[in-house]
Design a protein around this motif. Sequence first.
Motif, PDB file in Angstrom:
ATOM      1  N   PRO A  32      -3.880  18.474  -4.341  1.00  0.00           N
ATOM      2  CA  PRO A  32      -2.916  17.720  -3.536  1.00  0.00           C
ATOM      3  C   PRO A  32      -2.199  18.606  -2.533  1.00  0.00           C
ATOM      4  N   ARG A  36       4.227  14.395  -3.025  1.00  0.00           N
ATOM      5  CA  ARG A  36       3.907  13.149  -3.729  1.00  0.00           C
ATOM      6  C   ARG A  36       2.602  13.284  -4.510  1.00  0.00           C
ATOM      7  N   GLY A  37       1.609  13.926  -3.887  1.00  0.00           N
ATOM      8  CA  GLY A  37       0.335  14.135  -4.566  1.00  0.00           C
ATOM      9  C   GLY A  37       0.471  15.079  -5.746  1.00  0.00           C
ATOM     10  N   ARG A  40       1.947  13.224  -8.579  1.00  0.00           N
ATOM     11  CA  ARG A  40       0.963  12.330  -9.188  1.00  0.00           C
ATOM     12  C   ARG A  40       0.037  13.090 -10.112  1.00  0.00           C
ATOM     13  N   ALA A  43       1.814  13.930 -13.296  1.00  0.00           N
ATOM     14  CA  ALA A  43       1.907  12.764 -14.168  1.00  0.00           C
ATOM     15  C   ALA A  43       0.573  12.482 -14.853  1.00  0.00           C
ATOM     16  N   LEU A  44      -0.518  12.638 -14.115  1.00  0.00           N
ATOM     17  CA  LEU A  44      -1.842  12.415 -14.693  1.00  0.00           C
ATOM     18  C   LEU A  44      -2.136  13.435 -15.793  1.00  0.00           C
ATOM     19  N   ALA A  69      -0.760   7.035 -17.528  1.00  0.00           N
ATOM     20  CA  ALA A  69       0.000   7.558 -16.388  1.00  0.00           C
ATOM     21  C   ALA A  69       0.538   6.449 -15.491  1.00  0.00           C
ATOM     22  N   SER A  71      -1.323   4.751 -13.496  1.00  0.00           N
ATOM     23  CA  SER A  71      -2.029   4.992 -12.242  1.00  0.00           C
ATOM     24  C   SER A  71      -3.339   4.231 -12.235  1.00  0.00           C
ATOM     25  N   SER A  75      -7.281   6.633  -8.465  1.00  0.00           N
ATOM     26  CA  SER A  75      -6.391   7.751  -8.176  1.00  0.00           C
ATOM     27  C   SER A  75      -6.718   8.943  -9.069  1.00  0.00           C
TER      28      SER A  75
END
Length: 228
Positions: A32, A36-37, A40, A43-44, A69, A71, A75
Amino acid sequence: MEYMSMSSQNASDPVDAVDSIDPGATARAKAPQRERGRARVAALLEAAGQVFAEKGYDAATMTAIAARAGSSIGSLYQFFPTKDEVAQALLQRYLDALMEQMHALRAEAAALEAHGIAGFAARLTRTLIRFRDAYPAFAMLAESYGSVPGSGSIRGRLRAEIGAVLLALAPAQSAERAEARAAVVQHLMKSAVAINGDTAFANREAAVVELERLVEHCLHDWIDSQPA
């Protein structure tokens, strides 16, 4: 390179490790570029750690990780095309966190006074216990992989860091002797983990304290035996 994909290990180890996207997909995991990436991905990986710890590697699926997650599966695949790559990234994150703790212990050791050895020995002895409590998927992934691409053997990295801690305590000692003593301390730390996890043994806390005393003695001897 010591790394071996889970799917290629012997029959006693987890098999069928790769939970991949469509056969035609060839894209590799994307790093990323924006905050923001990165959030993410974090979180994953957090979700993956929970799923691996609860279900084990074989039973964990990419679908379950994405759902945990909150998601989309797309993603997850965008950043990690296979479950194997999720596990590698998660294990690297765990290893980075463990090395950070060891670096902190090294800095503490460099400024340690003799009267502080007992407390330091206790913290060193329980490092792996507390780390495994904080990251329950770490042991399973570390035992299955044994190494991280680009980082080498996890066991070797930890032993090297323990050796650096020992040299911070006694700078006059040789690197060769530090490596040998580090192996001893490493196995005492692993013994503490094993005892702490032996739920059939009611007095395991007292046994861990005894190991702390052994490590304390080991550290005092290490400091006292360094060349003048």
